[in-house]
Each structure stands twice: as C-alpha cells, then as structure tokens.
Design a protein around this motif. Structure first.
Motif, PDB file in Angstrom:
ATOM      1  N   ASN A  29       1.630   7.953  -6.489  1.00 40.93           N
ATOM      2  CA  ASN A  29       0.706   8.924  -5.886  1.00 40.93           C
ATOM      3  C   ASN A  29      -0.751   8.524  -6.114  1.00 40.93           C
ATOM      4  O   ASN A  29      -1.633   9.360  -6.328  1.00 40.93           O
ATOM      5  CB  ASN A  29       0.971  10.347  -6.398  1.00 40.93           C
ATOM      6  CG  ASN A  29       0.292  11.371  -5.509  1.00 40.93           C
ATOM      7  OD1 ASN A  29       0.071  11.108  -4.318  1.00 40.93           O
ATOM      8  ND2 ASN A  29      -0.089  12.513  -6.077  1.00 40.93           N
ATOM      9  N   ASP A  81      -3.682   5.337  -4.765  1.00 38.20           N
ATOM     10  CA  ASP A  81      -3.929   4.151  -3.956  1.00 38.20           C
ATOM     11  C   ASP A  81      -3.931   2.939  -4.896  1.00 38.20           C
ATOM     12  O   ASP A  81      -4.377   3.061  -6.047  1.00 38.20           O
ATOM     13  CB  ASP A  81      -5.288   4.304  -3.256  1.00 38.20           C
ATOM     14  CG  ASP A  81      -5.501   3.206  -2.233  1.00 38.20           C
ATOM     15  OD1 ASP A  81      -4.948   3.349  -1.120  1.00 38.20           O
ATOM     16  OD2 ASP A  81      -6.182   2.210  -2.556  1.00 38.20           O
ATOM     17  N   LYS A 109       0.827  -1.213   0.000  1.00 36.49           N
ATOM     18  CA  LYS A 109       0.000   0.000   0.000  1.00 36.49           C
ATOM     19  C   LYS A 109       0.865   1.269   0.000  1.00 36.49           C
ATOM     20  O   LYS A 109       0.692   2.155  -0.845  1.00 36.49           O
ATOM     21  CB  LYS A 109      -0.952  -0.018   1.207  1.00 36.49           C
ATOM     22  CG  LYS A 109      -2.047   1.026   1.146  1.00 36.49           C
ATOM     23  CD  LYS A 109      -3.001   0.857   2.326  1.00 36.49           C
ATOM     24  CE  LYS A 109      -3.853   2.071   2.557  1.00 36.49           C
ATOM     25  NZ  LYS A 109      -4.947   2.190   1.588  1.00 36.49           N
ATOM     26  N   LYS A 113       1.583   3.884  -3.132  1.00 38.36           N
ATOM     27  CA  LYS A 113       1.151   5.281  -2.966  1.00 38.36           C
ATOM     28  C   LYS A 113       2.326   6.228  -3.268  1.00 38.36           C
ATOM     29  O   LYS A 113       2.181   7.230  -3.964  1.00 38.36           O
ATOM     30  CB  LYS A 113       0.621   5.466  -1.525  1.00 38.36           C
ATOM     31  CG  LYS A 113       0.239   6.871  -1.166  1.00 38.36           C
ATOM     32  CD  LYS A 113      -1.066   7.301  -1.817  1.00 38.36           C
ATOM     33  CE  LYS A 113      -1.319   8.770  -1.532  1.00 38.36           C
ATOM     34  NZ  LYS A 113      -2.246   9.413  -2.415  1.00 38.36           N
TER      35      LYS A 113
END
Ligand code: FAD
Ligand code: UDP
Length: 379
Positions: A158, A160, A150, A154
């Motif tokens: 940038n 999810d 995760k 990210k």
C-alpha cells in the motif's frame, strides 16, 4: 528454574532452543502464543491430505553452507529450484525479467548481449539509488517498471515504490540470459517431510519444554528463568512506548482443486490485475504426488498478524529508538525478523540466531559460577 525463556517457536527461537539445550546443556522453556511450533514456516496436511504452508509459500535458499548444513541435521533436503511467471499484457512471462521475458513480451528474438543493450536503451540512469522505484527504473526503465513492479508493490505494501527503500525491489534481479529461477543461491532445497517435521526434530530434547497458546506476558512473572530470548515484535515487548512499528499483513485464501496440476510454475504473480499478489501451488514446492492440488492466494492487508517489516526511512528511525531500549535490556536478547525489524529470509534468521548462540556460548565458557575468568576480568 529455566536458564532461558525463549519467546517464539519460529526459526529464531527453535535454533536457539536447540543449540542452548544440546550444546550448552541449558534448560529452556519455549513459549509461543500460537497453537503450533514453526512460526511462519509452519506446514500441515490439509483435509485432502495435501501438505500446505499455513502462512504462505516458504522456499528455502541460501549461500551459507553453515546454515544449510545446520538445518540438514534435522531434515533431509529435497532439491527444488523455484520458478515464477508474471501475468503481464495477457501473457505469462518469467520474473525475474530475463531474455525470454523481453522476447515474449515484445515479440523479439534478441540475444543475451542485445537484451543488455535493450535494458540500457530503456534505463533512466539515476545519480542516487534511494528508493524501490529508483532501483528498477535505473536498470530497465519506466515501462517495464510499470508493467512488473509498480502495481505489485502498491498492492503488497500500500505504498508507491518511491516510498520504499531500494532494498525491497532490489530483491528481484534483472537478467539478460535465459535463467528463469527465482533464486540463484548455491543451496536451494525444501525439507523433505516439511518444515514442521524439521522443527519437531530440532525441539526433541529433554532440556526443551514447549508451551503453546501462551503469550509470554501471561507467564513471565510466574515461570522462573534467568535470561530471555525474544523473537516477537519488538514494539510489543516495550508496550508500544514510542508508538506502533508498521508491519504489513496478509490474508491467505486456500483452495483445493480437483486436478493434478493447476498452473505452469510454483508461483504466478499478478502485478496488475486482481486484489491478490500471487498464487502458489504447493505440490511444486513439496514434491508431493496427489490426484488433487492445493493453491494459496495472498491478499495484502494493513491489520492482522505482523508478517513484513516495512523498510522505509521513518520506520528505521522509529525502530532505532526501540533498538536502543533493547540494547539496554541486559537480560533479554532480541533476534529474528520481528524482534530486529528486518525483512529477513529464513536463512538470514538462522544465521542471526547461530551468531547469537556463538556469543552466548563464549559468555558461558568465560564465566564460572557467576564470576568472569581472570583473563577476561575488566581491568
Ligand atoms: P516467526 O516465524 O514470525 O516466529 C515468531 C514467533 O513468535 C511466532 O510463532 C509468533 O507466534 C511468536 N510470538 C510473537 N509474539 C509472541 C508473544 N507475545 N508471546 C509468545 N509468542 C509470540 N523466507 C524465505 O527464506 N523464503 C521464502 O520463500 C519465504 N516466504 C515467505 C512468505 C511469507 C508470506 C512471509 C510472511 C515470510 C516469508 N519468508 C520467507 C520469511 C520467513 O517467514 C522468515 O524469515 C522466518 O520465518 C522468520 O522467523 P522468526 O523466528 O524470526 O519469526
Ligand atoms: N515485486 C514486484 N513484482 C513482482 C515480484 C516482486 O514488484 O513480480 C517487488 C514487490 O515490492 C515485492 C518485492 O519485490 O514486495 C519483493 O518480492 P519477493 O518475491 O522477494 O517478496 P516476498 O516473497 O518476500 O513476499
């Protein structure tokens, strides 16, 4: 008059220049806006004499004998299997997640089949695997997903993982055995003297002229050529007429350290701490011996050189519009990671370029003096 103007001296451009010049005796002008050949695989000796990769670590791996043997015409291969550790819960553990990862992380002594049971007990089975979150959670559950995927995703994109195609995290397998190699391809090797040397050998043909420091738009109206092969960003070619395609960029911070060895594996990933994603120590990759060592830190960013197409449905839609324009451009062939907006590894780009070469060579064979041979004339 050149037969081809090839835009971009990366793998796609160099493979096509080499094939067209040597096999079909075509005259090629290869134009790149950078001051070097090699595209993103470019490597050089830094001021301490250590071979480093200017645009981040490039490890060659493929299942294609054809691609491996083709590039082998221009370099000797040095066998190298890449290994990566991830910094998780204060420990350095293997990624892709394997038996040792689970046993170290949870202080267990599970066997291979017990690790499979462990994954199954944690997995949240999904009916449909659409996103990069689905693909991981479906296999190993949410806890491991959060520890390993995760935060890294990210940082890197940038976004999810639930906003990215499944194909992105699906690049990283999950294993219940002890195999701690990053890749399992049949052929895993590095060019013995580096990528740049390999490119020099590919482009050393009198039919190939290389023009650096030049955006092709500065010269396309001045230099006469019959056809173009374009390997730059497809949206730039069409002057962003449908808007900009998102590409993800990186900033590379290099450091030379006064020690022979800095870290325990070629790369260490940092899914959860630091603004950078990973640190790579080049000497593992290159096999170079030196009293000092050099590493690179990768800091993802929005703006800058376009390194990664961003695989998600809305971008695929936008790309499709450019692809349609590209298909209508009879005298231009689009090939490579940026021109076809595909998250391709090096071997996939070489394979794509060789496929285009084969198509062009069939076209050449079946045309004589501008006429189609009778057997192939349209009825
Ligand atoms: P590029 O290498 O990007 O070449 C395109 C060239 O076109 C560039 O030199 C550019 O300057 C030039 N150009 C663009 N626009 C213009 C213009 N307007 N005028 C003139 N020239 C122009 N793959 C692996 O298999 N293993 C790895 O370990 C690996 N690691 C990677 C790490 C990072 C950080 C990145 C970003 C990629 C990595 N890759 C890896 C992928 C690999 O870099 C690509 O698959 C491959 O290099 C793409 O080749 P290409 O010729 O399509 O594009
Ligand atoms: N990834 C992750 N954690 C890791 C390694 C990879 O979440 O420790 C995800 C992340 O989204 C990354 C993708 O998997 O962008 C592909 O990883 P890979 O190492 O193949 O990326 P590349 O070398 O192309 O940058």
């Amino acid at each position: 008059m050149f037969d081809y103007m090839i835009v971009g001296a990366g793998l796609a451009g160099a493979v096509l220049a080499e094939r067209l010049a040597t096999k079909l005796d075509k005259k090629v002008i290869l134009v790149d806006k950078r001051n070097h050949i090699g595209g993103n695989t470019y490597d050089y000796f830094n001021k301490d004499g250590i071979l480093v990769h200017k645009y981040g670590p490039h490890i060659f791996h493929t299942n294609s004998k054809e691609v491996y043997e083709y590039l082998g015409n221009f370099t000797t291969w040095r066998p190298y299997e890449h290994r990566v550790l991830a910094s998780v819960d204060g420990m350095l553990v293997p990624i892709p997640i394997n038996m040792n990862t689970i046993n170290t992380l949870y202080n267990l002594q599970l066997s291979c089949s017990q690790v499979d049971d462990f994954f199954n007990s944690k997995a949240e089975k999904k009916d449909r695997i659409l996103t990069s979150e689905d693909v991981v959670v479906n296999k190993i559950g949410r806890e491991l997903y959060e520890k390993f995927f995760k935060g890294y995703t990210k940082k890197q994109w940038n976004l999810d993982p639930s906003e990215l195609d499944a194909s992105v995290t699906a690049r990283i397998p999950v294993r219940s055995n002890r195999d701690d190699r990053y890749f399992t391809d049949t052929y895993q090797a590095m060019p013995l003297l580096g990528y740049t040397k390999m490119f020099e050998n590919m482009l050393a043909h009198p039919n190939i002229k290389v023009m650096l420091n030049t955006d092709y738009k500065e010269v396309e109206k001045i230099i006469p050529f019959k056809k173009m092969i374009y390997t730059g960003p497809v949206d730039y070619y069409f002057d962003y007429c449908y808007g900009k395609l998102p590409y993800r960029s990186l900033e590379f911070h290099f450091e030379t350290i006064e020690t022979e060895k800095y870290q325990p594996t070629g790369t260490v990933n940092f899914p959860n701490e630091h603004p950078y994603t990973r640190v790579t120590e080049f000497k593992y990759l290159t096999g170079q011996r030196h009293s000092k060592t050099s590493v690179v830190y990768e800091y993802p960013k929005e703006e800058g050189d376009p390194y990664y197409p961003v695989p998600r449905p809305e971008n695929a839609e936008l790309y499709k519009k450019y692809q349609q324009l590209a298909a209508q451009s009879a005298n231009v062939h689009f090939v490579g990671r940026l021109a076809t907006y595909k998250y391709y590894n090096m071997d996939q780009v070489v394979a794509q370029a060789l496929t285009l070469y084969k198509k062009l060579s069939i076209e050449t064979e079946t045309h004589v003096n501008g006429y189609k041979l009778p057997a192939l004339q349209d009825s």
